[in-house]
Design a protein around this motif. Structure first.
Motif, PDB file in Angstrom:
ATOM      1  N   ARG A 131       5.876  -9.379 -12.122  1.00 34.50           N
ATOM      2  CA  ARG A 131       5.391  -9.093 -10.958  1.00 34.50           C
ATOM      3  C   ARG A 131       6.272  -7.866 -10.554  1.00 34.50           C
ATOM      4  NH1 ARG A 131       4.883 -10.413  -5.559  1.00 34.50           N
ATOM      5  NH2 ARG A 131       6.650 -12.360  -5.757  1.00 34.50           N
ATOM      6  N   THR A 132       5.421  -6.579 -10.521  1.00 34.52           N
ATOM      7  CA  THR A 132       6.040  -5.436 -10.036  1.00 34.52           C
ATOM      8  C   THR A 132       6.602  -5.484  -8.601  1.00 34.52           C
ATOM      9  OG1 THR A 132       4.839  -4.179 -11.434  1.00 34.52           O
ATOM     10  CG2 THR A 132       6.025  -2.858  -9.464  1.00 34.52           C
ATOM     11  N   ARG A 133       7.948  -5.267  -8.530  1.00 34.17           N
ATOM     12  CA  ARG A 133       8.517  -5.460  -7.131  1.00 34.17           C
ATOM     13  C   ARG A 133       9.465  -4.071  -6.679  1.00 34.17           C
ATOM     14  NH1 ARG A 133       9.767 -10.929  -5.575  1.00 34.17           N
ATOM     15  NH2 ARG A 133      10.542 -10.037  -3.720  1.00 34.17           N
ATOM     16  N   GLY A 134       9.319  -3.839  -5.721  1.00 36.08           N
ATOM     17  CA  GLY A 134      10.273  -2.958  -4.970  1.00 36.08           C
ATOM     18  C   GLY A 134       9.889  -1.536  -5.427  1.00 36.08           C
ATOM     19  N   ASP A 135       8.467  -1.349  -5.927  1.00 37.17           N
ATOM     20  CA  ASP A 135       8.277   0.108  -6.720  1.00 37.17           C
ATOM     21  C   ASP A 135       8.266   0.971  -5.525  1.00 37.17           C
ATOM     22  OD1 ASP A 135       6.103  -1.037  -6.026  1.00 37.17           O
ATOM     23  OD2 ASP A 135       4.739  -0.131  -7.664  1.00 37.17           O
ATOM     24  N   GLU A 136       8.040   0.804  -4.317  1.00 36.95           N
ATOM     25  CA  GLU A 136       7.965   1.779  -3.260  1.00 36.95           C
ATOM     26  C   GLU A 136       9.272   2.541  -2.985  1.00 36.95           C
ATOM     27  OE1 GLU A 136       6.987  -1.088  -2.036  1.00 36.95           O
ATOM     28  OE2 GLU A 136       7.558  -1.149   0.045  1.00 36.95           O
ATOM     29  N   ILE A 137      10.268   1.603  -3.423  1.00 36.47           N
ATOM     30  CA  ILE A 137      11.742   2.425  -3.145  1.00 36.47           C
ATOM     31  C   ILE A 137      12.347   2.886  -4.695  1.00 36.47           C
ATOM     32  CG2 ILE A 137      12.243   1.282  -0.927  1.00 36.47           C
ATOM     33  CD1 ILE A 137      14.095  -0.739  -2.546  1.00 36.47           C
ATOM     34  N   ASP A 138      11.508   2.887  -5.669  1.00 32.70           N
ATOM     35  CA  ASP A 138      11.904   3.040  -6.992  1.00 32.70           C
ATOM     36  C   ASP A 138      13.099   2.099  -7.255  1.00 32.70           C
ATOM     37  OD1 ASP A 138      10.160   5.156  -7.253  1.00 32.70           O
ATOM     38  OD2 ASP A 138      11.552   6.653  -6.826  1.00 32.70           O
ATOM     39  N   ALA A 139      12.917   0.874  -7.079  1.00 38.59           N
ATOM     40  CA  ALA A 139      13.553  -0.259  -7.675  1.00 38.59           C
ATOM     41  C   ALA A 139      13.185  -1.192  -8.758  1.00 38.59           C
ATOM     42  CB  ALA A 139      13.867  -1.114  -6.470  1.00 38.59           C
ATOM     43  N   ALA A 140      11.791  -0.607  -9.279  1.00 38.12           N
ATOM     44  CA  ALA A 140      11.490  -1.453 -10.367  1.00 38.12           C
ATOM     45  C   ALA A 140      11.662  -1.386 -11.604  1.00 38.12           C
ATOM     46  CB  ALA A 140       9.907  -1.170 -10.310  1.00 38.12           C
TER      47      ALA A 140
END
Ligand code: SAH
Length: 365
Positions: A332-341
């Motif tokens: 599951r993609t997590r944290g992509d809005e803070i470029d943490a994925a």
């Protein structure tokens, strides 16, 4: 001056032996520094006064500085840690109902140039020290503990799982990573089970064999392609250690591994490695290797040149593996809005390989 965070138990015992101290002092120090998060030697009340005085003049506890702390709506958290000379690395905390996983970096940048990875694009500066690696876990525990209520403050094991899946190739920084792993699993330091500490590698066969002897923990391998032609292009280290050699090393690793399977990571890139024939080829290739497959939808970044596979392509790929009885999960993609994925960690790297300049030169006709 020795930084105590650079030493695992054996290293600390050796340092203290050189000062004429008994081995149990190392145990006490590990507890103060790692479990209680203390960096002021004067506060370490169960140490002899003379030892405290020696530590104050001849040693220190130096942590990387936290430069930024960002949170995403899904609870993912990212710390940017300053490691000096214009370099900064990232670590990411992924909270789930039953665990808190910390994703740790091992190098400032990466020298491997995997085609689809943002860290690779940044170029490479240097290996992180043991202190800089374990310092990421120290900080995450420290920040979480500070935010807890007094009642739970005593339990400093805030992070329950560690994955070496941040910036860098852990097996290319072998000695420092192994010392950090030993601290993670040491009862006197972080006390994590070997099964809850995972090293992820792009496929350094010699490193896999050395890890098996030095400190076997759970192993994840970034496979990303079912044949050498494609993998040579996506994961260039494959030209040195092709898939057969890599899978043979995985089998050797399993003799000592704390888990009875290897995790294979496979990032799905639209029309590159996500077609049904790739899935079928992967099934054939992995026959006989006890494993789980973790499919990772590609996380885009500017100028990557790749697209994320559409949902249907991901589902189709997964179904082909599952029908062939391969245990398969989709990350599951997590944290992509803070470029943490996955694959988005770039921190700040003063590139010494001049890779960026080379790329730009190639791009201008
Ligand atoms: N060098 C190690 C550690 C990095 S782990 C390794 O290669 O395993 C990070 C994982 O995320 C690896 O499986 C990596 O291949 C994957 N990854 C890299 N870039 C990605 C991207 N843009 N989207 C999704 N996953 C990516």
């Amino acid at each position: 001056m020795p930084n105590l965070l650079d030493y695992d138990a054996a290293g600390l015992e050796a340092l203290l032996a050189g000062w004429g101290e008994k081995p149990f002092r190392a145990r006490q120090l590990l507890r103060w520094v790692h479990q209680l998060g203390e960096s002021d030697f004067a506060a370490m009340t169960d140490l002899a006064k003379s030892l405290r005085a020696r530590l104050a003049t001849d040693a220190d506890v130096t942590l990387p500085r936290v430069r930024a702390d960002s949170r995403s709506a899904d609870g993912t958290r990212k710390w940017l840690l300053d490691v000096g000379a214009g370099n900064a690395v990232e670590s990411v905390l992924i909270p789930e109902p039953d665990r808190r996983t910390l994703c740790i970096s091992s190098q400032a940048g990466c020298a491997l140039e995997c085609a689809f990875c943002a860290t690779g694009r940044q170029g490479f500066n240097r290996n992180l020290s043991t202190a800089e690696i374990i310092g990421q876990l120290w900080w995450a525990n420290h920040c979480l503990a500070r935010e807890q209520t007094i009642e739970t403050h005593a339990d400093r094991r805030m992070v329950t799982n560690v994955v070496m899946m941040g910036m860098g190739e852990p097996l290319a920084n072998f000695d420092n990573v192994v010392a950090a792993l030993r601290l993670m699993i040491d009862e006197r330091a972080y006390g994590l089970s070997r099964r809850r500490v995972t090293v992820s590698t792009a496929g350094l066969v010699s490193g896999i064999d050395r890890l098996r002897d030095a400190c076997p923990v759970a192993l994840a391998v970034s496979l990303h392609a079912p044949n050498d032609a494609l993998r040579d292009r996506l994961v260039p280290i494959n030209r040195k250690w092709p898939i057969d050699a890599l899978l043979a090393a995985c089998l050797r690793y399993l003799d000592r591994a704390p888990r009875d399977f290897i995790t294979f990571e496979y990032v799905l890139l639209e029309d590159v490695n996500d077609r049904p024939e790739h899935a079928r080829e992967l099934v054939a290739r992995l026959r006989g290797v006890p494993c789980k497959v973790n499919l990772i939808p590609f996380n885009p970044f500017a100028g990557s040149g790749f697209e994320r596979s559409p949902r249907e392509a991901v589902a189709r790929f997964r179904d082909i593996l599952m029908r062939a009885s391969l245990l398969t999960t989709v990350r599951r993609t997590r944290g992509d809005e803070i470029d943490a994925a996955c694959g988005q960690l770039a921190g700040q790297v003063q590139d010494r390989t001049r890779r960026k300049a080379r790329r730009e030169a190639e791009a201008t006709p």
